[in-house]
Design a protein around this motif. Structure first.
Motif, PDB file in Angstrom:
ATOM      1  N   LEU A 314       0.830  -1.212   0.000  1.00 36.32           N
ATOM      2  CA  LEU A 314       0.000   0.000   0.000  1.00 36.32           C
ATOM      3  C   LEU A 314       0.862   1.259   0.000  1.00 36.32           C
ATOM      4  N   ALA A 315       2.007   1.212   0.692  1.00 35.15           N
ATOM      5  CA  ALA A 315       2.909   2.363   0.682  1.00 35.15           C
ATOM      6  C   ALA A 315       3.395   2.653  -0.733  1.00 35.15           C
ATOM      7  N   ASP A 320      -0.157   5.343   2.824  1.00 32.60           N
ATOM      8  CA  ASP A 320       0.619   4.998   4.005  1.00 32.60           C
ATOM      9  C   ASP A 320      -0.315   4.604   5.140  1.00 32.60           C
ATOM     10  N   VAL A 321      -0.168   3.377   5.623  1.00 34.31           N
ATOM     11  CA  VAL A 321      -0.992   2.887   6.729  1.00 34.31           C
ATOM     12  C   VAL A 321      -0.077   2.377   7.827  1.00 34.31           C
ATOM     13  N   PRO A 322      -0.483   2.499   9.083  1.00 35.70           N
ATOM     14  CA  PRO A 322       0.368   2.037  10.197  1.00 35.70           C
ATOM     15  C   PRO A 322       0.430   0.518  10.243  1.00 35.70           C
ATOM     16  N   SER A 323       1.560   0.013  10.689  1.00 32.24           N
ATOM     17  CA  SER A 323       1.745  -1.432  10.820  1.00 32.24           C
ATOM     18  C   SER A 323       1.321  -1.860  12.225  1.00 32.24           C
ATOM     19  N   ILE A 383      -3.205  -9.891  -1.946  1.00 32.49           N
ATOM     20  CA  ILE A 383      -2.883  -8.602  -1.328  1.00 32.49           C
ATOM     21  C   ILE A 383      -2.135  -7.717  -2.323  1.00 32.49           C
ATOM     22  N   ARG A 384      -1.164  -8.298  -3.017  1.00 29.63           N
ATOM     23  CA  ARG A 384      -0.412  -7.515  -4.007  1.00 29.63           C
ATOM     24  C   ARG A 384      -1.313  -7.078  -5.159  1.00 29.63           C
ATOM     25  N   ILE A 390      -5.522  -0.627  -6.108  1.00 31.63           N
ATOM     26  CA  ILE A 390      -5.648   0.593  -5.312  1.00 31.63           C
ATOM     27  C   ILE A 390      -4.736   1.689  -5.862  1.00 31.63           C
ATOM     28  N   ARG A 391      -3.571   1.301  -6.331  1.00 33.11           N
ATOM     29  CA  ARG A 391      -2.653   2.305  -6.896  1.00 33.11           C
ATOM     30  C   ARG A 391      -3.300   2.996  -8.091  1.00 33.11           C
TER      31      ARG A 391
END
Length: 406
Positions: A314-315, A320-323, A383-384, A390-391
């Motif tokens: 996602l980054a 950017d999402v927290p881990s 996920i990929r 999403i990109r």
């Protein structure tokens, strides 16, 4: 007509239903939806647990009614788990009960202890049963904000508890804890629990702790139990579940442990409403707790890998999402580009245009607005693929408020 029933009138429309309906419509059209929306483990239950179920179910004596409190062997296995994991001694006869998952246990305890107008302090955002179980039982909820993760969480949470007590008439009956938390993935240490226990003992408030994600953690320090705090059992009961730990969500088996009075109240209610889980399920659950635990290590490694791939992918996609340190969820802020439309509209647009389903944060309470919950329930290849979708979505789509809640 359904809204004419008193208890139903207190329940708002299930906000996740809107996303679920769009998801069903898309799949009916043959679209491939990558579904991160529900915390539904996709791994098979470990083979030795399944084998014990099959072995037991072949015995016709196990097909009869079980016991609502749970078979003795399973309650002893739960006590052994608390002893080795938390160094806490649980009396299997007085301080433990088997439930049909932690959700059922908490809902039935709410029925047992709540009088009309009783006030419950519940985190917001939270897993819906943590608040609505008590609303169904006739109680009133005072929210304790627990959403953004900004600032000093412990200080803010304790301040909210103090405000809740100071401004509640009657005095709150209980406070709900859920750490590691669903949906925010917030974790706390034993000092946090100790401060909450000290506060609640002083004010004579029960603590109802949901520890469903106790084994889904990614650091070196396992999440603690509130029952580790000296004196906690004077006021606290804790719910656990095998759903995530052993990939057994559909088996519906969990536990409550702790305060003898609360356990007895739950047992009284359950004696009227159910006969307990199917005996072979309970025997298999005993095998899960008493058997080899390498499957738990494997589960933890699987979710850690998925977490890392999701956060990194996602980054690269521009989000950017927290881990998270624990749970099977990522609590992700809505991308700035879409922040003005809200989490529900964003989730619906993401589903429609990127073919990726997530849970809107507002569905977990008003303080969940601005976030979405992403479940680690798809394999790394999926996920990929979701990140690639999403990109493109973030680069090409413009915010639409057509999905805003009315």
């Amino acid at each position: 007509m359904i809204d004419s029933f008193h208890r139903i009138k207190r329940l708002p429309p299930y906000i996740f239903a809107e996303v679920n309906a769009l998801k069903a419509e898309a799949r009916a059209r043959g679209e491939d939806i990558i579904d991160f929306g529900m915390g539904n483990p996709d791994s098979p239950t470990p083979e030795h647990i399944v084998e014990k179920l099959v072995e037991t179910v072949r015995n016709p004596k196990t097909h009869r009614y079980s016991t609502s409190r749970g078979i003795p062997g399973l309650r002893k296995a739960l006590s052994a788990y608390y002893e080795r994991r938390f160094n806490v001694s649980i009396d299997p006869d007085k301080e433990a009960i088997v439930t049909l998952g932690s959700k059922e246990g908490l809902a039935n305890l709410a029925q047992a202890i709540t009088s009309p107008g009783d006030i419950i302090l519940a985190p917001n955002p939270c897993y819906p049963i943590h608040s609505f179980g008590f609303i169904i039982a006739g109680g009133a909820i005072r929210h304790v904000p627990a959403g953004s993760g900004e600032g000093n969480f412990r200080e803010e949470f304790m301040l909210a508890l103090k405000r809740g007590v100071a401004h509640s008439i009657p005095k709150p009956l209980a406070v709900i804890l859920n750490f590691p938390q669903n949906p925010t993935a917030q974790v706390v240490d034993l000092d946090f629990f100790a401060e909450v226990v000290d506060f609640c003992r002083h004010h004579e408030i029960y603590i109802l702790s949901d520890l469903a994600y106790s084994e889904v953690y990614f650091g070196d320090t396992p999440p603690p139990s509130v029952l580790e705090v000296p004196g906690a059992r004077d006021i606290a009961v804790e719910f656990t579940s095998l759903s995530k730990t052993y990939s057994m969500p559909g088996w519906r088996v969990g536990f409550a442990a702790g305060n003898e009075t609360l356990i007895a109240a739950l047992a009284r209610i359950k004696s009227y409403v159910d006969y307990g889980a199917f005996t072979p399920v309970q025997v298999a659950a005993t095998a899960a707790l008493n058997g080899p635990q390498d499957c738990v290590d494997d589960m933890r490694a699987l979710y850690k890998e998925r977490r890392d791939v999701l956060v990194e992918s996602l980054a690269r996609a521009g989000w950017d999402v927290p881990s998270p340190e624990a749970t099977m969820f990522v609590w992700a802020p809505v991308p700035k580009k879409f922040s003005n439309v809200g989490s529900l509209a964003f989730a619906k647009q993401l589903l429609t245009e990127a073919k990726v389903a997530v849970a809107p944060g507002v569905g977990f309470g008003e303080y969940g607005e601005g976030f979405v919950r992403i479940g680690l329930v798809e394999n790394v290849q999926r996920i990929r693929q979701a990140a690639r979708n999403i990109r493109t979505f973030l680069a090409e789509s413009e915010p639409s408020d057509s999905g805003k809640a009315a």
